[in-house]
Design an enzyme around this catalytic site. Sequence first.
Site, PDB file in Angstrom:
ATOM      1  N   GLY A 394       0.810  -1.228   0.000  1.00 49.95           N
ATOM      2  CA  GLY A 394       0.000   0.000   0.000  1.00 49.95           C
ATOM      3  C   GLY A 394       0.834   1.264   0.000  1.00 49.95           C
ATOM      4  N   GLU A 395       2.054   1.168   0.453  1.00 54.37           N
ATOM      5  CA  GLU A 395       2.892   2.355   0.602  1.00 54.37           C
ATOM      6  C   GLU A 395       3.397   2.835  -0.758  1.00 54.37           C
ATOM      7  OE1 GLU A 395       6.692   3.137   3.224  1.00 54.37           O
ATOM      8  OE2 GLU A 395       5.441   1.580   4.153  1.00 54.37           O
ATOM      9  N   ALA A 396       3.290   4.155  -1.015  1.00 50.47           N
ATOM     10  CA  ALA A 396       3.635   4.707  -2.325  1.00 50.47           C
ATOM     11  C   ALA A 396       5.113   4.499  -2.660  1.00 50.47           C
ATOM     12  CB  ALA A 396       3.296   6.201  -2.351  1.00 50.47           C
ATOM     13  N   LYS A 398       7.061   2.154  -1.762  1.00 50.12           N
ATOM     14  CA  LYS A 398       7.329   0.752  -2.114  1.00 50.12           C
ATOM     15  C   LYS A 398       6.892   0.487  -3.549  1.00 50.12           C
ATOM     16  CE  LYS A 398       7.104  -1.132   2.573  1.00 50.12           C
ATOM     17  NZ  LYS A 398       6.486  -2.073   3.491  1.00 50.12           N
ATOM     18  N   ILE A 399       5.706   1.016  -3.875  1.00 47.06           N
ATOM     19  CA  ILE A 399       5.214   0.827  -5.245  1.00 47.06           C
ATOM     20  C   ILE A 399       6.188   1.494  -6.216  1.00 47.06           C
ATOM     21  CG2 ILE A 399       3.307   1.318  -6.832  1.00 47.06           C
ATOM     22  CD1 ILE A 399       1.435   1.305  -4.388  1.00 47.06           C
TER      23      ILE A 399
END
Length: 1440
Positions: A394-396, A398-399
């Site tokens: 969910g973390e930006a 990480k994406i």
Amino acid sequence: MNGIIEDRSSVSSTDILDGEGLQGPHSAARFSHILQKDAFLVFRSLCKLSMKPLADGPPDPKSHELRSKIVSLQLLLSVLQGAGPVFRTHEMFVNAIKQYLCVALSKNGVSSVPEVFELSLAIFLTLLSHFKVHLKMQIEVFFREIFLTILETTTSSFEHKWMVIQTLTRICADAQCVVDIYVNYDCDLNAANIFERLVNDLSKIAQGRSGQELGMTPLQELSLRKKGLECLVSILKCMVEWSKDMYVNPNLQANLGQEHPSEGFTEHPAGRRDSISSLDSTVPPSQADHPEQYEVIKQQKDIIENGIDLFNKKPKRGIQYLQDQGMLAAPAEDIAQFLHQEDRLDTTQVGEYLGENIRFNKEVMYCYVDQLDFCGRDFVSALRAFLEGFRLPGEAQKIDRLMEKFAARYLECNQGQTLFASADTAYVLAYSIIMLTTDLHSPQVKNKMTKEQYIKMNRGINDSKDLPEEYLSAIYDEIAGKKITMKESKEFSVTPKSAKQSVASEKQRRLLYNVEMEQMAKTAKALMEAVSHAQAPFFSATHLEHVRPMFKLAWTPLLAAFSVGLQDCDDPDVASLCLEGIRCAVRIACIFSMQLERDAYVQALARFTLLTASSSITEMKQKNIDTIKTLITVAHTDGNYLGSSWHEILRCISQLELAQLIGTGVKTRYVSGVVRDRDATIKGLPSGTEEFMPLGLGNLVGSQDKRQMAHIQESVGETSSQSVVVAVDRIFTGSTRLDGNAIVDFVRWLCAVSMDELASAHQPRMFSLQKIVEISYYNMNRIRLQWSRIWQVIGDHFNKVGCNPNEDVAVFAVDSLRQLSMKFLEKGELANFRFQKDFLRPFEHIMKRNRSPTIRDMVIRCVAQMVNSQAAHIRSGWKNIFSVFHQAASDHDETIVELAFQTTGHIVVNTFQEHFAAGIDSFQDAVKCLSEFVCNAAFPDTSMEAIRLIRHCAKYVSERPQSLREYTSDDMNVAPGDRVWVRGWFPILFELSCIINRCKLDVRTRGLTVMFEIMKSYGHTFQKHWWHDLFRIVFRIFDNMKLPEQQTEKTEWMTTTCNHALYAICDVFTQFYRPLSEVLLADIFTQLQWCVRQDNEQLARSGTNCLENLVILNGDKFSPEVWDSTCCCMLDIFHDTSPHALLTWRPAGQEDECADVKHLDADFDSQSQSSCDRALSERGHSQMSSDDTWRSKSNARVSDQKLFAGLLIKCVVQLELIQTIDNIVFYPATSKKEDAENMAAAQRDAPAESEVAGGDALLGQGMYRHMTSAHLFKLLDCLLESHTFAKDFNSNNEQRTALWRAGFKGKSKPNLLKQETSSLACSLRILFRMDSDPERRASWPHVQVRLLLVCAEALGYFISLTSESHREAWNSLLMLLLTRTLRLPDDKFQPHASCYYPPLCEMMQFDLIPELRAALRRFFQRIGSVFHIAAPDGACTPTA
């Protein structure tokens, strides 16, 4: 169908297969006959027909679709059941089954139509039976996705569950099938744990869990439970059958008689009549069956599964665990590969792990992406492939990292593309696609993004230029049509355990189930299609060892199912199944030596008998009675393997006996009169006994309620039935058939239960103790090796029971021991064995530990009876018998001592007479035992008689030395020649020496007499080194450490025993001089010196006397070396006993003036004053001028008293020694006799008789002639030293006065006159003798010089004396000097006369006795004639 062979050309499968036909490597397969091709086509058509979908809504039984489906399935079933070898093995048919039938089954296997479902199950059973070798992966899918899911899903209908479980019942009845499932799936790293899941699911059903949730009626639930239990029992039966070759039934061993068990399953179950025969599908294994390999794989699989579980909770921990266990390598590439390949990983956790901003995680992520191949793919399909394996975090940030790497990898793979200016374009586009997916497909987003908005959002991303609009539009359309998802298998997999929500109504439950069924069908079909081309070898197990890991895996859920079944269900069928299951489980655990599992099952059985439980036996039901019977059966059939589980079984049997007594109304005292009051104590019993109340009867209301008693008797009545009683009895009688280890376990735990029974202070029971006696009888004929291990346990138990404080129990134990011993002794024993010794040891132990006179008396009587009836058979058992009597010998009870002594006497006198060889091993024990009787001071008559018996034992050794020489046992290192000594003489003489050291005077004197009598009687048979050992024993009599501590006893000991022993030693030495002189003379001299040095006058005199006797009796045999040591010994004694302190002692006030006094005090502190009060002996009296004995004055110090006492004894010893030397040299001539002769001759005024005889007669007497001049000079030195000392003391008037004042020696001052004169007299005799001995001519010059010197000194000293009494003491000495000088020939007389003339003239002035004056007259006359100064007779006559 069955392969008709004709001479027709083969038909290629490519000719007949249409576009749906097989592709790939199988396309070249050929049929050998047209019929085979037809069969194939028919089969394929039937499969397709069965897959036709049914109309929506409830199925109509009359509808064409349903009927055609059912017919096609029935036909398929019959095809499969009748399939021949070609159909079963031909590649085309096998592939058809995989591609068409299995896919069809996956759809029909979840049908809500019962008939279709049932047919599908029947087809699956047939496949499993005939085709499992080819269908490994398909079978896994069927089990995993259909069977087990239906069992696990709470919403599935009772009908479906019932049909599945019916099918499983048939599968579980086939041993080959059950083992194959475990080996092929549970032991395969890539397969599901089907066996484990199956057992767990069946266990839950058998326990009746979640019955209400399923909306079942109680009856349905019970039926399902029974079926579940039936399956579990079948699985266990399969395991039992599979491993039956490892089982040995104790009751079927041929050498022990064909006694078959009356109850219980057949030991080699043939229970597969109703099961599917799996023989058809058992192809010869392609490789050898190695269970160890499978176990290793299974362990690895467990580790991987554990690691995956950990990963799904915390990825780092999971990876660390797998690396620690060696299942995963450390490099990032390996971890990335693991994340790709392992589809059981939680996709969310994979995404979180890959997105972490940690260096190593990033490395793994890069490797993960680099392992994907995007070559030739369009951008969206590449992104879909990328996101199949994990869920985006969910973390930006990480994406962001993930998309960045994806873009780089995409461009790397597609370097020829011209669409994207750089990786940045791909990165932004990928990000925008993710956002689009979320926007279009998330229910939370209300205002969806339009295509225009999407195109607008991506403006200028391609290096400040736009991507083509149609390209972005196509992306939008594709995403709108199908969202980006993870892999299908992950999406579809059902997680039934999550479906736990409560179901409101039956209708809702049905609806929910239908949805789930559809999902299951979809998943199963997808999986079936996925594996339709896969090849996985199916292994057919053959090895027995597979059952061990299977059972290890399944035992806990099985035990839970059986325990719950017995606990909460009273249905007889359920109880029967549970008990049968437990029996099978116990059998498997036993065969494979799985102790923990075996104990758990046996404990469960024991618990459900209610016999050992805290609940009351009044609650006993039929199932509990059946449990008791099952427990007895287990004991009967699996006894060889039960080990520590015997404890539970035997505890139950013990309590069962108690229940039987209550049931038959015998022991009502256990129940009646026992009432609990409010304080929860039991009335009618002493406090503290509640814990011993058996069978939970403590809480019963007492005797006032007879109906209750009747109810109890009814409850436990069946436990007393004939069949139960007989079955229990068979456990004990059948103990003879147990193997060597099992019987030891059985006995050990029976003894433990017996201890528990006897521990009850309230009411000890002897049931198990009686059984121990019984099985001892039954098993006594086992081989010795086994029996000795059994007896080790039973003997130890008898040790404890025989010492039980309750006399009834101890009496029973001793009596049982007696009976067993009688029976055991009848068997006899060969030489050098020790079985009897081990067997009879408990008598010894009881005698040692039990102080009860009754029991001790009984033990003695039992042993006496054994001796009287079995003496001929006893060998090593004599040791124990003597040990028992040894214990009895020190008793204070006259009866016990008397009886024990009578029997011991009987053995020594009669039994040894007949069976001496059998008793050699215990001969020394017999002597030791007699010695103990001797030392019991309470019975003096017995003591004397026992010494007589020891003397009798010596006779045996003397008469039968050959028996002792030939006897061999644990003293193999003893030379045969020494065995007579080690086993015969040594024990006798050693024990006699112990008697001498321990007993009172009369007994020890008798012992001493017997000891030396034996030496004198049998010493001629002794070897030299035996004598050496013997005298080490004898000299212990004189050992200071062993002497009594009290002075009076010590004095008595020295004056009696030491004295007696000293003379006896000298007698023995004289008798056996030849062998003893070399080994023992030095020791004897040392011992004599010890005696002389003791502060005991009597002993000191004896020492010198013995020395004298020894030399006089043996001197003629002495060698010069021996004479050397003899003279040295005398010299040492002289020095040791010289009373130097007489000259150096100072009164207390003058201590500081004398430096030596401390040294002297120290010397004499240890001396005793024991002889202070004793009168001096005859020799001693004349030395001191006073006749009174010395008494210590009250003002003398204690140390002075001790000093004076010691000095007095030393003075006595000095005199004794002077006399001893005199006697040794001149014996039998004595100085007294010679002095008397000299006096008499002087009175007659004639020469002494010896002088007339010329002195020659004396030359042959005494030891004089055996001694060299050197030896004589050595003795002379002693004598003259002694004389000088006495002279110095007598001359020291001041010192004598001081001593006298200090309390030394009575009324007048002390003196050493006797020592002064006798030492000089002895010296003169020796010198005169040597001077007149022609054989010593060589020494004459030296002798004459010494003689002149000594005589001149003596005469000079005499003249200087002032005391009249002192001069009187010299009379005899002067007579001797004059007489002996007168005997000399003229040539020798001259120098003497010249030397003595002046002092002799001086002597004339004294008042001399007439005899002395007469001697002087003759001396002067002789001078006249020798020197020619006197006229010849008549020459001086005056003339007329």
